[in-house]
Design an enzyme around this catalytic site. Sequence first.
Site, PDB file in Angstrom:
ATOM      1  CB  THR A  78      -0.925  -0.152   1.218  1.00 21.44           C
ATOM      2  OG1 THR A  78      -1.663  -1.168   1.254  1.00 21.44           O
ATOM      3  CG2 THR A  78      -1.884   1.168   1.103  1.00 21.44           C
ATOM      4  NE  ARG A 106     -10.032  -6.608   1.992  1.00 19.75           N
ATOM      5  CZ  ARG A 106      -9.083  -5.917   2.250  1.00 19.75           C
ATOM      6  NH1 ARG A 106      -8.169  -5.644   1.154  1.00 19.75           N
ATOM      7  NH2 ARG A 106      -9.102  -5.436   3.465  1.00 19.75           N
ATOM      8  N   GLY A 108     -10.937  -3.113   0.738  1.00 16.49           N
ATOM      9  CA  GLY A 108     -10.862  -2.422   1.806  1.00 16.49           C
ATOM     10  C   GLY A 108     -11.167  -1.068   2.134  1.00 16.49           C
ATOM     11  CG  ASP A 109      -8.356   0.998   4.485  1.00 17.06           C
ATOM     12  OD1 ASP A 109      -7.885  -0.058   3.857  1.00 17.06           O
ATOM     13  OD2 ASP A 109      -7.563   1.859   4.632  1.00 17.06           O
ATOM     14  N   GLY A 130      -3.260  -0.419   6.546  1.00 18.00           N
ATOM     15  CA  GLY A 130      -3.370  -1.305   7.578  1.00 18.00           C
ATOM     16  C   GLY A 130      -4.641  -2.339   7.493  1.00 18.00           C
ATOM     17  N   GLY A 132      -7.816  -3.044   6.434  1.00 18.77           N
ATOM     18  CA  GLY A 132      -8.734  -2.645   5.792  1.00 18.77           C
ATOM     19  C   GLY A 132     -10.141  -2.419   6.533  1.00 18.77           C
TER      20      GLY A 132
HETATM   21  N1  ASP Z   1      -5.621  -1.108   3.821  1.00 13.77           N
HETATM   22  C1  ASP Z   1      -5.345  -2.052   2.676  1.00 13.77           C
HETATM   23  C2  ASP Z   1      -6.579  -2.966   2.520  1.00 13.77           C
HETATM   24  O1  ASP Z   1      -7.133  -3.220   3.535  1.00 13.77           O
HETATM   25  C3  ASP Z   1      -4.180  -2.855   2.870  1.00 13.77           C
HETATM   26  C4  ASP Z   1      -2.987  -2.275   3.284  1.00 13.77           C
HETATM   27  O2  ASP Z   1      -2.861  -1.083   3.753  1.00 13.77           O
HETATM   28  O3  ASP Z   1      -1.929  -2.995   3.472  1.00 13.77           O
HETATM   29  O4  ASP Z   1      -6.822  -3.229   1.268  1.00 13.77           O
END
Ligand code: ASP
Length: 219
Positions: A78, A106, A108-109, A130, A132
């Site tokens: 990320t 999927r 995430g955030d 992090g 997500g």
């Molecule tokens: N936040 C990202 C996600 O959940 C993953 C990451 O930041 O490593 O897709």
Amino acid sequence: MCAGLMDGRDLSAGAVGAVKFVRNPISVARQLMAEKEVILVGDGALKFAKEKGAPLASHEELKAEEEKQLVTEGAHDTVGAVALDMGGNLAAGCSTGGLSGQKVGRIGDSPLPGGGLYADNHNGAVSFSGDGETIARLALAARVMASIEDGETLEQAISKGVAKLPGAGGAEADGGGIGIHKDGTIGWAHNSPMFAVGYATSAAAEPKIYLHKDEESSG
Ligand code: ASP
């Protein structure tokens, strides 16, 4: 891949989620900012990318990349970024391959305004990385904006948000965020073992690069 971009001048945002073959998802997110839609996912995002002439990867390249991710399980790719220009304009961006072992489709955030990123010229800009699901459930970027409105410093706001990660989504949830306040102050915090950060300001001759928050106080 997922990527999102937000402009603090007018809160315009563009994001793509669970999109394959696109070489630079953040550039596609940038192009979506000009449209009514905020987030496009999967085939819809790919269709939009093709319409805009975005560079694509071949099936072979995609397969090789997916295999590499399996070998490097647990690795995070990320990238989050925030910026403030001389006109007081803020922007936030985030791009990710997601988490290893994630379900097909999927998200995430990272493409969610208010989740993994936010930019508002009245407050600041922030970008998270992090876990997500937990970052999204907590609406962490939105919390940071609210904390700034309540008079907290950016670093206090991000630290408070990060401190909510364990427990909110299970003991494993960790991550970190970097932001810039409308006054130009940079802040970052993490509860992950490492969090690679780099920042440059017009006041400093050299960019600062750290792998852990503890390194910052020692220069
Ligand atoms: N936040 C990202 C996600 O959940 C993953 C990451 O930041 O490593 O897709």
